[in-house]
Design a protein around this motif. Structure first.
Motif, short mmCIF file in Angstrom:
data_model
loop_
_atom_site.label_atom_id
_atom_site.label_comp_id
_atom_site.label_asym_id
_atom_site.label_seq_id
_atom_site.Cartn_x
_atom_site.Cartn_y
_atom_site.Cartn_z
N THR A 72 32.32 49.32 45.58
CA THR A 72 32.39 50.12 46.80
C THR A 72 33.77 50.13 47.43
OG1 THR A 72 31.75 48.24 48.20
CG2 THR A 72 29.97 49.64 47.33
N THR A 73 34.52 49.05 47.26
CA THR A 73 35.80 48.92 47.96
C THR A 73 36.90 48.46 47.00
OG1 THR A 73 35.16 46.67 48.58
CG2 THR A 73 34.78 48.40 50.19
N TYR A 74 38.15 48.63 47.43
CA TYR A 74 39.30 48.37 46.56
C TYR A 74 40.34 47.58 47.35
CZ TYR A 74 36.77 52.04 44.24
OH TYR A 74 35.76 52.76 43.66
N ARG A 75 40.85 46.53 46.73
CA ARG A 75 41.75 45.62 47.42
C ARG A 75 43.19 46.15 47.46
NH1 ARG A 75 42.54 39.11 46.25
NH2 ARG A 75 44.01 38.73 47.97
N TYR A 76 43.82 46.01 48.61
CA TYR A 76 45.21 46.38 48.80
C TYR A 76 46.00 45.15 49.27
CZ TYR A 76 44.39 51.41 48.40
OH TYR A 76 44.08 52.66 47.93
N TYR A 77 47.30 45.19 48.99
CA TYR A 77 48.17 44.10 49.43
C TYR A 77 49.19 44.58 50.45
CZ TYR A 77 46.15 41.32 45.71
OH TYR A 77 45.27 40.63 44.92
N SER A 78 49.11 45.85 50.81
CA SER A 78 50.05 46.38 51.78
C SER A 78 49.33 47.38 52.68
CB SER A 78 51.20 47.10 51.08
OG SER A 78 51.94 47.88 51.99
N ALA B 30 40.09 53.88 47.81
CA ALA B 30 39.90 52.96 48.93
C ALA B 30 38.43 52.70 49.22
CB ALA B 30 40.58 53.50 50.19
N TYR B 31 37.58 53.71 49.02
CA TYR B 31 36.17 53.57 49.35
C TYR B 31 35.38 54.56 48.51
CZ TYR B 31 32.09 52.74 52.33
OH TYR B 31 30.85 52.38 52.80
N THR B 32 34.31 54.10 47.86
CA THR B 32 33.65 54.89 46.83
C THR B 32 32.93 56.12 47.37
OG1 THR B 32 33.53 53.21 45.09
CG2 THR B 32 31.73 54.78 45.16
N ARG B 33 32.62 56.20 48.66
CA ARG B 33 32.06 57.44 49.17
C ARG B 33 33.03 58.60 48.97
NH1 ARG B 33 31.65 56.52 54.46
NH2 ARG B 33 33.09 58.09 55.25
#
Length: 425
Positions: free
Chosen positions: A31-37, A53-56
Motif C-alpha cells: 500500500t505504501t512506499y518508503r522515502y528518504y527525502s 507513494a500510495y497504491t490508490r
C-alpha cells in the motif's frame, strides 16, 4: 512506443526484467512506499516524480498493466481502474460536470446504459441515446454546444452491432469532441479503434483481457492525439487545477494528460483503483490474448453456421456469419475475426429457451462472458426477469434469445453439446 508486432507485445509489453530480476512481472502487494527525502515526497505530490507513494494512485504492478494495454491499443498512455464500470465512470467525469452533455449509442452493455441513463443524470450530466445505425446528419443534429464526447462499443454487448467507425469519427471530428469506444468484446487483437479514429478506448478487462474469469478490472487508454485546449470545452484538462497548485494537465503532460488526470484526480477522489493481484492476473491473461481470440472467433463462427441450419433454431445473430446485417462492417473493421459472442433464438419461445440451457452438459450457465469456457445465458428468465415480456422485447431481449460466449474447447464438443441440448427440448 514498442516497435514489436502485436503478438510479441502481448507477451513482452509493459515489463522487462532487469539483470537477475524476476522474469514474470512481480506482484507488488503493497500500500505504501518508503522515502528518504521529504523533497522526493513533495515531487511526487507535484506530479513531478515517476515513483510511487500510495497504491490508490500508483502501484508498479498496476502501472505495468496500464502500459501494456496502451501498447496493445496503440495509445500514448493507459490507466487501470477497479472495474469496467469504473473505467466508464472516470472517463465520463474526466470530461463532464453538471450541465454537460454527451451522445451514446443505445445498443451498449446494460450496466453502461444504466450509468449513462440513470446515475449520471442524477449528477446533472445528460446523455442522448441514439440508434448507431442513424445517418451522419441525424447524429450531428444531436450535438450541442455543451456536448463533450460521443460513445459507442466497437462490437455491441449484447446487441452484436458493429460500429461504423468512419461515420462516428467523422461526427467527432466535425464537432471537435472525442470519440470514446468500448473495445471489450472485440479486443485490440481483432479491432484497432485508435487507428480507426477513436480518441479514448475503454475495456472491461474482466472479459477477454483476463480470459480466465478470475479478475474484475477496467482500463482507459488515450490516443494522445486529441487537442484538449483547442475548443475551450475541457477546462478540467486545459485550465488550472486548484487542487494541484494550478496545474494545467494538457499543458504539462500533452499526450498523456487524460490518463494522468484520471490518476491524479479521479482515483484520488473516487478511490476506484485496481488491486495489484488483479493487475497481475490480467497481465497473465493478456500474455495469451493473441492465441485465444482467433480460437474464440473460429469456434463462434462454426457454431453460428451450425445453429443457422438447426431445425430447432429460429434465428442466429453473429457478425461473422454471411447474411448478417453487420457482416460487411465486421469484415472491414474486424478482418481477423468477430470475437466469441453470438445470440440465437430457440423455437418454442421462453420455455424452450429455459429448457435448452438446462439440457447443457459441457457448457456453463453463467452471467459472465469472455473466458476460455463456453457459457450461455437466457436473459428473459435471468438478468431481465424483473421486466415484463413487453419491456424485455423493447430492450431487445426476445423470449427465446440465448446469448452464447463461445470458448476455446474443441468445436466438435461444443457443437455436440448444443445439438443434444436442442434435440432434447
Amino acid at each position: 512506443m514498442s516497435k514489436n508486432k502485436f503478438n510479441t507485445n502481448c507477451i513482452h509489453a509493459g515489463y522487462k526484467a532487469e539483470n537477475a530480476g524476476p522474469q514474470v512481472p512481480p506482484i507488488i502487494q503493497n500500500t505504501t512506499y518508503r522515502y528518504y527525502s521529504g523533497q522526493d515526497v513533495a515531487a511526487w505530490f507535484d506530479l513531478d516524480s515517476p515513483n510511487c507513494a500510495y497504491t490508490r494512485l500508483d502501484n508498479p504492478t498496476v502501472n505495468m498493466l496500464g502500459e501494456k494495454m496502451a501498447v496493445l491499443e496503440g495509445g500514448s498512455a493507459g490507466i487501470a481502474a477497479s472495474s469496467g464500470m469504473s473505467a466508464a465512470l472516470v472517463t465520463t467525469l474526466n470530461m463532464c460536470q453538471a450541465g454537460d452533455h454527451f451522445i451514446s449509442s443505445e445498443f451498449i452493455y446494460g450496466g453502461t446504459f444504466n450509468l449513462f441513463n440513470v446515475t449520471l443524470r442524477r449528477l446533472g450530466i445528460e446523455c442522448t441515446l441514439i440508434d448507431q445505425d442513424a445517418s451522419y446528419e441525424e447524429i450531428m443534429n444531436e450535438v450541442r454546444p455543451e456536448t463533450k464526447f460521443i460513445f459507442a462499443e466497437s462490437l455491441g454487448n449484447p446487441s452484436l452491432k458493429v460500429l461504423d467507425f468512419d461515420k462516428f469519427s467523422k461526427v467527432a471530428k466535425t464537432a471537435e469532441i472525442p470519440l470514446v469506444v468500448d473495445n471489450t468484446i472485440a479486443t485490440p487483437y481483432l479491432c484497432r479503434p485508435i487507428e480507426l479514429g477513436a480518441d479514448i478506448v475503454m475495456h472491461s478487462t474482466t472479459k477477454y483481457a483476463d480470459g480466465h474469469a478470475t479478475s474484475v478490472g477496467g482500463i482507459v487508454v488515450e490516443s494522445g492525439k486529441f487537442d484538449w485546449a483547442k475548443s475551450g470545452k475541457y477546462p478540467g484538462l486545459s485550465e488550472p487545477d486548484e487542487s494541484y497548485h494550478g496545474l494545467k494537465y494538457y499543458e504539462k503532460f500533452g499526450p498523456m494528460a487524460f490518463c494522468i488526470k484520471i490518476r491524479a484526480h479521479m482515483l484520488r477522489d473516487l478511490g476506484c483503483c485496481m488491486s495489484p493481484m488483479n493487475a497481475f492476473l490480467t497481465m497473465q491473461g493478456l500474455d495469451t490474448l493473441h492465441l485465444r481470440m482467433p480460437r474464440h472467433s473460429e469456434n463462434a463462427l462454426a457454431l453460428a453456421e451450425f445453429l443457422s441450419e438447426h431445425p430447432k433454431v429460429d434465428w442466429v445473430q453473429y457478425p461473422g456469419l454471411k447474411g448478417d446485417k453487420y457482416y460487411e462492417l465486421a469484415k472491414k473493421y474486424m478482418p481477423k475475426g468477430q470475437s466469441g459472442v453470438l445470440s440465437f433464438g430457440v423455437k418454442g419461445g421462453k420455455a424452450a429457451g429455459e429448457r435448452f440451457q438446462e439440457n447443457l452438459k459441457l457448457s456453463s450457465v453463467v452471467v459472465h462472458l469472455g473466458d476460455i469456457r463456453t457459457s450461455v445465458l437466457h436473459p428473459a428468465s435471468s438478468t431481465h426477469r424483473q421486466l415484463s415480456e413487453e419491456e424485455q422485447i423493447a430492450a431487445g431481449i426476445k423470449p427465446e434469445l440465448i446469448r452464447a460466449s463461445v470458448g476455446c474447447e474443441d468445436i466438435e464438443d461444443i457443437i455436440e453439446d448444443f445439438d443434444q441440448a436442442l434435440s432434447n427440448i
